[in-house]
Design a protein around this motif. Structure first.
Motif, PDB file in Angstrom:
ATOM      1  N   MET A   1     121.421 -59.959  74.118  1.00 45.18           N
ATOM      2  CA  MET A   1     120.977 -60.718  74.670  1.00 45.18           C
ATOM      3  C   MET A   1     121.613 -62.714  74.693  1.00 45.18           C
ATOM      4  O   MET A   1     122.154 -62.599  73.865  1.00 45.18           O
ATOM      5  CB  MET A   1     119.587 -61.266  75.540  1.00 45.18           C
ATOM      6  N   GLN A   2     121.646 -63.336  76.379  1.00 50.16           N
ATOM      7  CA  GLN A   2     121.937 -64.551  75.982  1.00 50.16           C
ATOM      8  C   GLN A   2     121.134 -65.669  75.521  1.00 50.16           C
ATOM      9  O   GLN A   2     120.045 -65.499  76.541  1.00 50.16           O
ATOM     10  CB  GLN A   2     122.955 -64.771  77.108  1.00 50.16           C
ATOM     11  N   VAL A   3     120.714 -66.390  74.198  1.00 49.32           N
ATOM     12  CA  VAL A   3     119.705 -66.970  74.437  1.00 49.32           C
ATOM     13  C   VAL A   3     119.980 -68.270  74.933  1.00 49.32           C
ATOM     14  O   VAL A   3     121.514 -69.095  74.923  1.00 49.32           O
ATOM     15  CB  VAL A   3     120.049 -67.766  72.953  1.00 49.32           C
ATOM     16  N   SER A   4     118.810 -68.745  75.858  1.00 48.45           N
ATOM     17  CA  SER A   4     119.091 -70.070  75.795  1.00 48.45           C
ATOM     18  C   SER A   4     119.078 -71.177  75.667  1.00 48.45           C
ATOM     19  O   SER A   4     118.210 -70.830  74.125  1.00 48.45           O
ATOM     20  CB  SER A   4     118.636 -70.017  77.444  1.00 48.45           C
ATOM     21  N   LYS A   5     119.022 -72.545  75.649  1.00 47.02           N
ATOM     22  CA  LYS A   5     119.006 -73.596  75.288  1.00 47.02           C
ATOM     23  C   LYS A   5     117.623 -73.299  75.093  1.00 47.02           C
ATOM     24  O   LYS A   5     117.042 -74.030  73.552  1.00 47.02           O
ATOM     25  CB  LYS A   5     120.071 -74.722  75.521  1.00 47.02           C
TER      26      LYS A   5
ATOM     27  N   GLN B   1     130.155 -60.042  67.907  1.00 50.43           N
ATOM     28  CA  GLN B   1     131.576 -60.578  67.812  1.00 50.43           C
ATOM     29  C   GLN B   1     132.771 -59.527  66.701  1.00 50.43           C
ATOM     30  O   GLN B   1     134.142 -58.992  66.925  1.00 50.43           O
ATOM     31  CB  GLN B   1     132.182 -61.989  68.135  1.00 50.43           C
TER      32      GLN B   1
ATOM     33  N   LYS C   1     123.674 -61.946  64.299  1.00 56.28           N
ATOM     34  CA  LYS C   1     124.017 -63.976  65.289  1.00 56.28           C
ATOM     35  C   LYS C   1     125.337 -63.328  66.426  1.00 56.28           C
ATOM     36  O   LYS C   1     125.696 -62.743  66.279  1.00 56.28           O
ATOM     37  CB  LYS C   1     123.894 -65.109  64.864  1.00 56.28           C
ATOM     38  N   PRO C   2     125.821 -64.507  67.228  1.00 51.42           N
ATOM     39  CA  PRO C   2     126.988 -64.286  67.600  1.00 51.42           C
ATOM     40  C   PRO C   2     127.923 -63.694  66.809  1.00 51.42           C
ATOM     41  O   PRO C   2     129.325 -62.735  67.621  1.00 51.42           O
ATOM     42  CB  PRO C   2     127.337 -65.721  68.018  1.00 51.42           C
TER      43      PRO C   2
ATOM     44  N   THR D   1     123.205 -70.107  70.763  1.00 52.64           N
ATOM     45  CA  THR D   1     123.368 -70.312  72.549  1.00 52.64           C
ATOM     46  C   THR D   1     125.117 -69.615  72.554  1.00 52.64           C
ATOM     47  O   THR D   1     125.240 -69.348  74.514  1.00 52.64           O
ATOM     48  CB  THR D   1     123.123 -71.452  73.584  1.00 52.64           C
ATOM     49  N   SER D   2     126.199 -69.801  72.197  1.00 52.30           N
ATOM     50  CA  SER D   2     126.630 -69.910  72.353  1.00 52.30           C
ATOM     51  C   SER D   2     127.918 -68.158  73.268  1.00 52.30           C
ATOM     52  O   SER D   2     128.867 -68.180  73.807  1.00 52.30           O
ATOM     53  CB  SER D   2     128.493 -69.554  70.738  1.00 52.30           C
ATOM     54  N   SER D   3     127.352 -66.706  72.753  1.00 50.03           N
ATOM     55  CA  SER D   3     127.064 -66.092  73.025  1.00 50.03           C
ATOM     56  C   SER D   3     126.858 -65.159  72.500  1.00 50.03           C
ATOM     57  O   SER D   3     125.418 -64.879  71.561  1.00 50.03           O
ATOM     58  CB  SER D   3     129.301 -65.425  72.596  1.00 50.03           C
ATOM     59  N   PRO D   4     126.551 -63.786  73.252  1.00 49.26           N
ATOM     60  CA  PRO D   4     125.113 -62.847  73.140  1.00 49.26           C
ATOM     61  C   PRO D   4     124.791 -62.427  71.749  1.00 49.26           C
ATOM     62  O   PRO D   4     125.463 -62.381  70.738  1.00 49.26           O
ATOM     63  CB  PRO D   4     125.421 -61.541  73.564  1.00 49.26           C
TER      64      PRO D   4
END
Ligand code: CMP
Length: 143
Positions: free
Chosen positions: A38-42, A14, A9-10, A66-69
């Motif tokens: 990847m960046q998850v879309s809403k 990070q 998860k993000p 969805t906040s960051s990859p």
């Protein structure tokens, strides 16, 4: 051979935990058959977490994922679904055993580092949401 969907998860991305997490599953003996940052879309987040739609934390969950990859993965191996869940530890880090991923690296239920499919049905569904068939590889058998 069984497959599961795992996602750093993000918070895990990070905190530079991708390598640590991949390494644990490699050392255990599972095979990585697909992976992408990847960046998850809403839309994708709402589909993935559809079963939690009525929960009070649903909005927070979608905002967070969805906040960051994220680092999306498919792993393969005997009993990989249940074994990966054991290696991840309990969803709420207050209950996750020392030595598990969440037991070692997570402190809150919302930011719990990793997601893993909880059943063969979820695994098939989640792999289909995040990966196309041609993004997954096949290994020839070891002799
Ligand atoms: P995951 O395995 O990704 O599946 C659903 C997620 O909901 C779970 O991990 C937790 O991160 C999250 N979750 C569960 N309970 C709560 C809560 N009370 N508040 C925020 N997030 C939660």
């Amino acid at each position: 051979m069984e497959r599961t969907y795992l996602m750093v998860k993000p918070d895990g991305v990070q905190r530079n935990l991708i390598g640590e997490i991949v390494s644990r599953f490699e050392k255990k003996g599972f095979q990585l058959v697909g992976a992408k940052l990847m960046q998850v879309s809403k839309e994708t987040a709402e589909l993935h977490y559809g079963e939690h739609k009525e929960r009070p934390f649903f909005g927070e969950l979608v905002d967070f994922i969805t906040s960051s990859p994220v680092f999306a993965m498919v792993w393969e191996g005997e009993n990989v679904i249940a074994t990966a869940r054991q290696m991840m530890g309990a969803t709420n880090p207050k209950d996750s055993a020392p030595g598990t991923i969440r037991g070692e690296f997570a402190a809150t239920v919302g930011k719990n580092i990793i997601h893993g499919s909880d059943s063969p049905e979820s695994a098939e569904r989640e792999i289909g949401i995040f990966f196309k068939e041609n993004e997954l590889v096949e290994y020839s058998k070891l002799i």
